[in-house]
Design an enzyme around this catalytic site. Sequence first.
Site, PDB file in Angstrom:
ATOM      1  N   LYS A   1       0.811  -1.207   0.000  1.00  7.09           N
ATOM      2  CA  LYS A   1       0.000   0.000   0.000  1.00  7.09           C
ATOM      3  C   LYS A   1       0.858   1.277   0.000  1.00  7.09           C
ATOM      4  O   LYS A   1       2.061   1.226   0.218  1.00  7.09           O
ATOM      5  CB  LYS A   1      -0.926  -0.016   1.219  1.00  7.09           C
ATOM      6  CG  LYS A   1      -1.881  -1.214   1.212  1.00  7.09           C
ATOM      7  CD  LYS A   1      -2.744  -1.229  -0.040  1.00  7.09           C
ATOM      8  CE  LYS A   1      -3.817  -2.296  -0.032  1.00  7.09           C
ATOM      9  NZ  LYS A   1      -3.325  -3.654  -0.232  1.00  7.09           N
TER      10      LYS A   1
HETATM   11  C1  LIG Z   1      -9.402  -2.517  -1.591  1.00 11.57           C
HETATM   12  C2  LIG Z   1      -8.812  -3.284  -0.447  1.00 11.57           C
HETATM   13  N1  LIG Z   1      -9.548  -3.477   0.668  1.00 11.57           N
HETATM   14  C3  LIG Z   1      -9.056  -4.143   1.729  1.00 11.57           C
HETATM   15  C4  LIG Z   1      -7.785  -4.683   1.713  1.00 11.57           C
HETATM   16  C5  LIG Z   1      -7.302  -5.461   2.882  1.00 11.57           C
HETATM   17  O1  LIG Z   1      -6.164  -4.891   3.461  1.00 11.57           O
HETATM   18  P1  LIG Z   1      -5.128  -5.808   4.318  1.00 11.57           P
HETATM   19  O2  LIG Z   1      -4.287  -6.556   3.351  1.00 11.57           O
HETATM   20  O3  LIG Z   1      -4.326  -4.799   5.081  1.00 11.57           O
HETATM   21  O4  LIG Z   1      -5.948  -6.668   5.196  1.00 11.57           O
HETATM   22  C6  LIG Z   1      -6.994  -4.533   0.573  1.00 11.57           C
HETATM   23  C7  LIG Z   1      -5.645  -5.124   0.501  1.00 11.57           C
HETATM   24  O5  LIG Z   1      -5.143  -5.514  -0.525  1.00 11.57           O
HETATM   25  C8  LIG Z   1      -7.519  -3.813  -0.543  1.00 11.57           C
HETATM   26  O6  LIG Z   1      -6.805  -3.639  -1.656  1.00 11.57           O
END
Ligand SMILES: Cc1ncc(COP(=O)(O)O)c(C=O)c1O
Length: 442
Positions: free
Chosen positions: A218
Amino acid sequence: MQTLAINGGPRAVEKLTPEPPKVGLEELAEIIDLWPLSHEAKAGINRILDAESPAGPHMFRYYHPDGESVVDKAEQEFCELFGCTYALAVNSGTSALMAAYVACGVGPGMEVIVPGYTFFATAATVVAARAIPVIAEIDDSLTIDPDDIADKITPQTKAIAPVHMAGFACDMEAILEIAREHDLMVIEDCCQADGGWYKGKRLGTWGDMGCFSFDAYKLMSSGEGGMVCTDDEMLYVRAQSWHDTAACWRPDRYARERMEGELFCGENYRLSEVQGAIVRAQLRKIDQKIKHLIANRNRVRDGISADEFLGLQMARDNDPDGGAGTDIAFFCPTAEKTRQVIEALQAEGVPAGGIYDQSVRDWHHYDHWEHILEQKTPTTEGCPYTCPYYEGQLPDYSEDMCPKTLDYLRRTVRVSISASWTPQDCAAVSAGINKVAAAFLL
Ligand SMILES: Cc1ncc(COP(=O)(O)O)c(C=O)c1O
């Protein structure tokens, strides 16, 4: 008989050997060793090591010996930067979504509208919260289509989860108007747009709650991590209860319930102090990064003459100067043409890719979410799909339930933008796009 200590006699145990710090210099050295270090960096680290205290860091955000933990500070700094009242650090974007749904009262018998193009977590956490995900179409902005949201609202709808996908901002004004009209909660998934903007206000601060991810891919990263933000005290307190095994609110961890609805059993999504420290450093850098990303995205866009004279259909920006600037995207007339254009762009050195390849398992488009399409659940009762509180008509889950979404995704070419590009890099990327567009899309 010896006099008891309780009666003024000598204590049997004067002093026990203290435990060594659980996490000390050895662990710190291991973490530092993850970086290939210059002489200057090593000198800086030596200065820090010279100030060594035998105590070692306190790794748990609560019961902090200094009163305020590093995670507390990261939350305050997030609030200042994002202009929100409350921020809760959590250990992932998925945790952020889950805590936000629970805080907003999403649960049995309810539906949440999510886009068919997002990382699976946006929809999976709806099911984990024991509600029904209703999958909506995206439009030519590659974000959720407000018209389809309106079409999919039922008496069971509790919330909408717009996702600012790949740095593109959703049409928040239209979405909030629909939400207000139908009295729905809005939970923004900003996991792919940390620090981005929409019409002069940060993404994540438009709806009732904003959810952020700091995983390794991210814009901000602490390895794993996330944040939930809101301006509503009760939503914050409920998210906090859920994220800390129902240990509930601070400063008094053991207080009785102050407001009805703040005390319930939860899970453990706490962020550690190590990750909190990294988040603080990332918060200091994010604005510069977003500024450069948006500037470079706009440079590349402005350099694409094909937009005007070759009929290249650019993905629509809901705020051309906003979003997070990580990508530009355009559509080709057919899936086959999309494949050819991507190959040609890659050969030119343009960092291009597609979004959709049916043959590749990918959790970013709904037709691969077999967990939901086939209503897979961890126990045989089939909750939430068989929930007796659910009085609606289950969505007709199928791989082709959102044809418009699949059509856009199949025809999308994405070009990733980097914050570190120079104007010359941007011009070269635009030139590559123009060259390929002229050859393939005339
Ligand atoms: C649009 C979106 N929502 C939620 C998430 C979930 O994040 P995490 O990987 O920190 O759990 C991601 C991660 O790739 C994402 O791209």
